[in-house]
Design a protein around this motif. Structure first.
Motif, PDB file in Angstrom:
ATOM      1  N   ILE A   7       0.852  -1.182   0.000  1.00  0.00           N
ATOM      2  CA  ILE A   7       0.000   0.000   0.000  1.00  0.00           C
ATOM      3  C   ILE A   7       0.890   1.234   0.000  1.00  0.00           C
ATOM      4  O   ILE A   7       1.794   1.355   0.831  1.00  0.00           O
ATOM      5  CB  ILE A   7      -0.919   0.029   1.237  1.00  0.00           C
ATOM      6  N   CYS A  12      -2.858   6.677  -0.653  1.00  0.00           N
ATOM      7  CA  CYS A  12      -4.139   6.297  -0.051  1.00  0.00           C
ATOM      8  C   CYS A  12      -4.874   7.540   0.440  1.00  0.00           C
ATOM      9  O   CYS A  12      -4.302   8.394   1.111  1.00  0.00           O
ATOM     10  CB  CYS A  12      -3.888   5.349   1.123  1.00  0.00           C
ATOM     11  N   MET A  13      -6.163   7.621   0.079  1.00  0.00           N
ATOM     12  CA  MET A  13      -6.985   8.749   0.534  1.00  0.00           C
ATOM     13  C   MET A  13      -7.968   8.314   1.616  1.00  0.00           C
ATOM     14  O   MET A  13      -8.849   9.076   2.002  1.00  0.00           O
ATOM     15  CB  MET A  13      -7.730   9.368  -0.651  1.00  0.00           C
ATOM     16  N   GLY A  14      -7.842   7.087   2.090  1.00  0.00           N
ATOM     17  CA  GLY A  14      -8.651   6.629   3.213  1.00  0.00           C
ATOM     18  C   GLY A  14     -10.108   6.385   2.882  1.00  0.00           C
ATOM     19  O   GLY A  14     -10.966   6.478   3.762  1.00  0.00           O
ATOM     20  N   SER A  15     -10.392   6.034   1.630  1.00  0.00           N
ATOM     21  CA  SER A  15     -11.787   5.830   1.236  1.00  0.00           C
ATOM     22  C   SER A  15     -12.414   4.615   1.903  1.00  0.00           C
ATOM     23  O   SER A  15     -13.632   4.549   2.044  1.00  0.00           O
ATOM     24  CB  SER A  15     -11.868   5.658  -0.280  1.00  0.00           C
ATOM     25  N   GLY A  16     -11.592   3.640   2.254  1.00  0.00           N
ATOM     26  CA  GLY A  16     -12.107   2.436   2.892  1.00  0.00           C
ATOM     27  C   GLY A  16     -12.645   1.391   1.933  1.00  0.00           C
ATOM     28  O   GLY A  16     -13.136   0.349   2.372  1.00  0.00           O
ATOM     29  N   ASN A  17     -12.542   1.622   0.635  1.00  0.00           N
ATOM     30  CA  ASN A  17     -13.026   0.625  -0.333  1.00  0.00           C
ATOM     31  C   ASN A  17     -12.359  -0.728  -0.117  1.00  0.00           C
ATOM     32  O   ASN A  17     -13.006  -1.770  -0.191  1.00  0.00           O
ATOM     33  CB  ASN A  17     -12.729   1.065  -1.770  1.00  0.00           C
ATOM     34  N   CYS A  18     -11.059  -0.703   0.131  1.00  0.00           N
ATOM     35  CA  CYS A  18     -10.318  -1.972   0.251  1.00  0.00           C
ATOM     36  C   CYS A  18     -10.828  -2.772   1.441  1.00  0.00           C
ATOM     37  O   CYS A  18     -11.009  -3.988   1.343  1.00  0.00           O
ATOM     38  CB  CYS A  18      -8.824  -1.711   0.355  1.00  0.00           C
ATOM     39  N   LEU A  28      -8.225   0.322   8.190  1.00  0.00           N
ATOM     40  CA  LEU A  28      -7.690   1.683   8.256  1.00  0.00           C
ATOM     41  C   LEU A  28      -7.064   1.877   9.631  1.00  0.00           C
ATOM     42  O   LEU A  28      -7.636   1.477  10.642  1.00  0.00           O
ATOM     43  CB  LEU A  28      -8.800   2.717   8.043  1.00  0.00           C
ATOM     44  N   ALA A  34      -4.895   3.105   4.922  1.00  0.00           N
ATOM     45  CA  ALA A  34      -5.047   1.656   4.835  1.00  0.00           C
ATOM     46  C   ALA A  34      -3.785   0.922   5.269  1.00  0.00           C
ATOM     47  O   ALA A  34      -2.659   1.364   5.007  1.00  0.00           O
ATOM     48  CB  ALA A  34      -5.403   1.269   3.402  1.00  0.00           C
ATOM     49  N   CYS A  54      -9.506   0.387  -5.703  1.00  0.00           N
ATOM     50  CA  CYS A  54      -8.948   1.539  -4.984  1.00  0.00           C
ATOM     51  C   CYS A  54      -9.002   2.770  -5.877  1.00  0.00           C
ATOM     52  O   CYS A  54      -8.458   2.761  -6.986  1.00  0.00           O
ATOM     53  CB  CYS A  54      -7.508   1.246  -4.579  1.00  0.00           C
ATOM     54  N   PRO A  55      -9.644   3.836  -5.419  1.00  0.00           N
ATOM     55  CA  PRO A  55      -9.822   5.014  -6.279  1.00  0.00           C
ATOM     56  C   PRO A  55      -8.520   5.737  -6.598  1.00  0.00           C
ATOM     57  O   PRO A  55      -8.472   6.503  -7.561  1.00  0.00           O
ATOM     58  CB  PRO A  55     -10.772   5.908  -5.477  1.00  0.00           C
ATOM     59  N   THR A  56      -7.489   5.516  -5.813  1.00  0.00           N
ATOM     60  CA  THR A  56      -6.219   6.195  -6.090  1.00  0.00           C
ATOM     61  C   THR A  56      -5.124   5.223  -6.529  1.00  0.00           C
ATOM     62  O   THR A  56      -3.962   5.608  -6.624  1.00  0.00           O
ATOM     63  CB  THR A  56      -5.736   6.971  -4.844  1.00  0.00           C
ATOM     64  N   ALA A  58      -3.658   2.895  -4.979  1.00  0.00           N
ATOM     65  CA  ALA A  58      -2.597   2.867  -3.973  1.00  0.00           C
ATOM     66  C   ALA A  58      -2.162   1.447  -3.621  1.00  0.00           C
ATOM     67  O   ALA A  58      -1.185   1.271  -2.903  1.00  0.00           O
ATOM     68  CB  ALA A  58      -3.071   3.580  -2.705  1.00  0.00           C
ATOM     69  N   ILE A  59      -2.903   0.439  -4.129  1.00  0.00           N
ATOM     70  CA  ILE A  59      -2.625  -0.941  -3.725  1.00  0.00           C
ATOM     71  C   ILE A  59      -1.983  -1.698  -4.881  1.00  0.00           C
ATOM     72  O   ILE A  59      -2.485  -1.663  -6.006  1.00  0.00           O
ATOM     73  CB  ILE A  59      -3.918  -1.665  -3.316  1.00  0.00           C
TER      74      ILE A  59
HETATM   75  S1  SF4 Z   1      -9.200   1.683  -1.323  1.00  0.00           S
HETATM   76 FE1  SF4 Z   1      -7.241   2.744  -1.704  1.00  0.00          FE
HETATM   77  S2  SF4 Z   1      -7.578   4.869  -1.081  1.00  0.00           S
HETATM   78 FE2  SF4 Z   1      -9.234   3.635  -0.198  1.00  0.00          FE
HETATM   79  S3  SF4 Z   1      -8.484   3.108   1.864  1.00  0.00           S
HETATM   80 FE3  SF4 Z   1      -7.911   1.418   0.500  1.00  0.00          FE
HETATM   81  S4  SF4 Z   1      -5.814   1.901  -0.181  1.00  0.00           S
HETATM   82 FE4  SF4 Z   1      -6.709   3.778   0.663  1.00  0.00          FE
END
Ligand code: SF4
Length: 69
Positions: A7, A12-18, A28, A34, A54-56, A58-59
């Motif tokens: 990660i 990571c923008m902390g969206s929580g999707n993952c 988180l 994340a 992941c919207p950014t 980051a993974i």
């Molecule tokens: S989905 Fe991506 S941006 Fe969102 S919390 Fe997980 S790593 Fe971060």
């Protein structure tokens, strides 16, 4: 062999999707970023979905050093 999950905490923008898609693999932390809690916590397809969702982007998920997501 288990997947290797990376990660990028700066991205990571902390969206929580993952942690929604693979709740036993991602969480988180107290900063809202994340973290991997168990790289084998969920089925591989769920982990890959989480990475792809992941919207950014980051993974990164790797198997034997080769990216799979
Ligand atoms: S989905 Fe991506 S941006 Fe969102 S919390 Fe997980 S790593 Fe971060």
């Amino acid at each position: 062999m288990a997947l290797e999950i990376r990660i990028d905490r700066d991205t990571c923008m902390g969206s929580g999707n993952c942690s929604f898609w693979a709740p036993h693999t991602f969480d988180l932390d107290e900063d809202g970023v994340a973290v991997v809690i168990d790289p084998a916590g969920d089925p591989e397809d769920k982990i890959i979905l989480a990475a792809q969702g992941c919207p950014t982007q980051a993974i990164r998920v790797l198997r034997d050093g080769e990216p799979v997501a």
